[in-house]
Design an enzyme around this catalytic site. Structure first.
Site, PDB file in Angstrom:
ATOM      1  N   ASP A  65       0.862  -1.165   0.000  1.00 20.54           N
ATOM      2  CA  ASP A  65       0.000   0.000   0.000  1.00 20.54           C
ATOM      3  C   ASP A  65       0.904   1.222   0.000  1.00 20.54           C
ATOM      4  OD1 ASP A  65      -2.967   0.351   0.070  1.00 20.54           O
ATOM      5  OD2 ASP A  65      -2.325   1.903   1.473  1.00 20.54           O
ATOM      6  N   HIS A 170      10.315   4.971  -3.160  1.00 23.86           N
ATOM      7  CA  HIS A 170       9.757   4.391  -1.949  1.00 23.86           C
ATOM      8  C   HIS A 170       9.590   2.875  -2.098  1.00 23.86           C
ATOM      9  CE1 HIS A 170       6.901   5.612  -4.913  1.00 23.86           C
ATOM     10  NE2 HIS A 170       5.861   5.046  -4.325  1.00 23.86           N
TER      11      HIS A 170
HETATM   12  P1  IMP Z   1      -2.595   1.979  -3.451  1.00 23.55           P
HETATM   13  O1  IMP Z   1      -1.302   1.657  -2.795  1.00 23.55           O
HETATM   14  O2  IMP Z   1      -2.945   0.976  -4.496  1.00 23.55           O
HETATM   15  O3  IMP Z   1      -3.697   2.279  -2.481  1.00 23.55           O
HETATM   16  O4  IMP Z   1      -2.326   3.259  -4.325  1.00 23.55           O
HETATM   17  C1  IMP Z   1      -2.375   4.521  -3.865  1.00 23.55           C
HETATM   18  C2  IMP Z   1      -2.364   5.507  -4.995  1.00 23.55           C
HETATM   19  O5  IMP Z   1      -1.218   6.305  -4.798  1.00 23.55           O
HETATM   20  C3  IMP Z   1      -2.256   4.939  -6.397  1.00 23.55           C
HETATM   21  O6  IMP Z   1      -3.492   4.803  -7.001  1.00 23.55           O
HETATM   22  C4  IMP Z   1      -1.459   5.998  -7.122  1.00 23.55           C
HETATM   23  O7  IMP Z   1      -2.326   6.977  -7.621  1.00 23.55           O
HETATM   24  C5  IMP Z   1      -0.622   6.591  -6.012  1.00 23.55           C
HETATM   25  N1  IMP Z   1       0.710   5.980  -6.014  1.00 23.55           N
HETATM   26  C6  IMP Z   1       1.186   4.998  -5.221  1.00 23.55           C
HETATM   27  N2  IMP Z   1       2.449   4.713  -5.529  1.00 23.55           N
HETATM   28  C7  IMP Z   1       2.768   5.515  -6.547  1.00 23.55           C
HETATM   29  C8  IMP Z   1       3.946   5.664  -7.323  1.00 23.55           C
HETATM   30  O8  IMP Z   1       4.947   4.983  -7.181  1.00 23.55           O
HETATM   31  N3  IMP Z   1       3.873   6.606  -8.270  1.00 23.55           N
HETATM   32  C9  IMP Z   1       2.784   7.387  -8.496  1.00 23.55           C
HETATM   33  N4  IMP Z   1       1.666   7.277  -7.820  1.00 23.55           N
HETATM   34  C10 IMP Z   1       1.657   6.333  -6.846  1.00 23.55           C
END
Ligand code: IMP
Length: 186
Positions: A65, A170
């Protein structure tokens, strides 16, 4: 040991595979939509999704996440990044930041991995940077076109190759910690 990464995000899957393959760790990717609990903590969200993924697949799994935390917006969108991306998107974030001089931000990635009955183990990585004034670049996903990592040459994540992004991101950091732990567990 077979290890499954549960994610519906193909961008994340590509980054993680490209990090683990050279380290000799082959993974299966399963696009299972897991429940994402509402929480201010990425760790808690990842833990719960990991427990659910393990419950469904009954095999060694990990989930990740991540979120974008913007200093001037008191950490928004943080754990709500995917919802914010789907609703106001990159343009909405740039609008919120329109007259802001302080553009400091960071991405955080949190991996939860569960190999057996023990509770999931967590690995985190942070990438410090800033929000650009306009979107730049076509690669990557999510907020990549507006994030400029500090450990870089001024390009956004979306202007970098997967390998270049992984070297400073990250996710690169959290995945390398996961790989190190898996090596010790073997
Ligand atoms: P989740 O971890 O799937 O909940 O994603 C969170 C949201 O943060 C994603 O839909 C992306 O829009 C954004 N996000 C997470 N990691 C990245 C990254 O490495 N680059 C750009 N956006 C990110």
């Amino acid at each position: 040991m077979r290890l499954t990464f549960v994610t519906t995000n193909t961008g994340k899957a590509n980054e993680v595979k490209s990090l683990l393959k050279p380290l000799g760790i082959e993974i299966d990717v399963r696009a299972i939509k897991l429940t994402e609990i509402q929480s201010d903590s990425l760790e808690e969200i990842a833990m719960r999704s990991c427990e659910e993924a393990h419950e469904i697949l009954k095999e060694p799994v990990f989930v990740e996440d991540a979120g974008l935390f913007i200093e001037r917006l008191n950490g928004f969108p943080g754990p709500y990044s995917s919802y914010v991306y789907r609703t106001i998107g990159v343009a909405g974030i740039l609008k919120l930041m329109e007259y802001e001089e302080n553009r400091a931000a960071h991405f955080k990635s949190c991996i939860a991995c569960k190999l057996s009955r023990e509770p999931p183990v967590l690995f985190s990585g942070v990438c410090v940077g800033r929000i650009s004034h306009e979107p730049r670049g076509l690669s990557g996903f999510g907020f990549d076109p507006i994030f400029i990592p500090e450990e870089g040459d001024g390009r956004t994540f979306a202007e970098m190759s997967v390998e270049e992004k992984n070297a400073v991101s990250h996710r690169g950091k959290s995945v390398r910690l996961l790989a190190e732990w898996l090596r010790l567990m073997r």
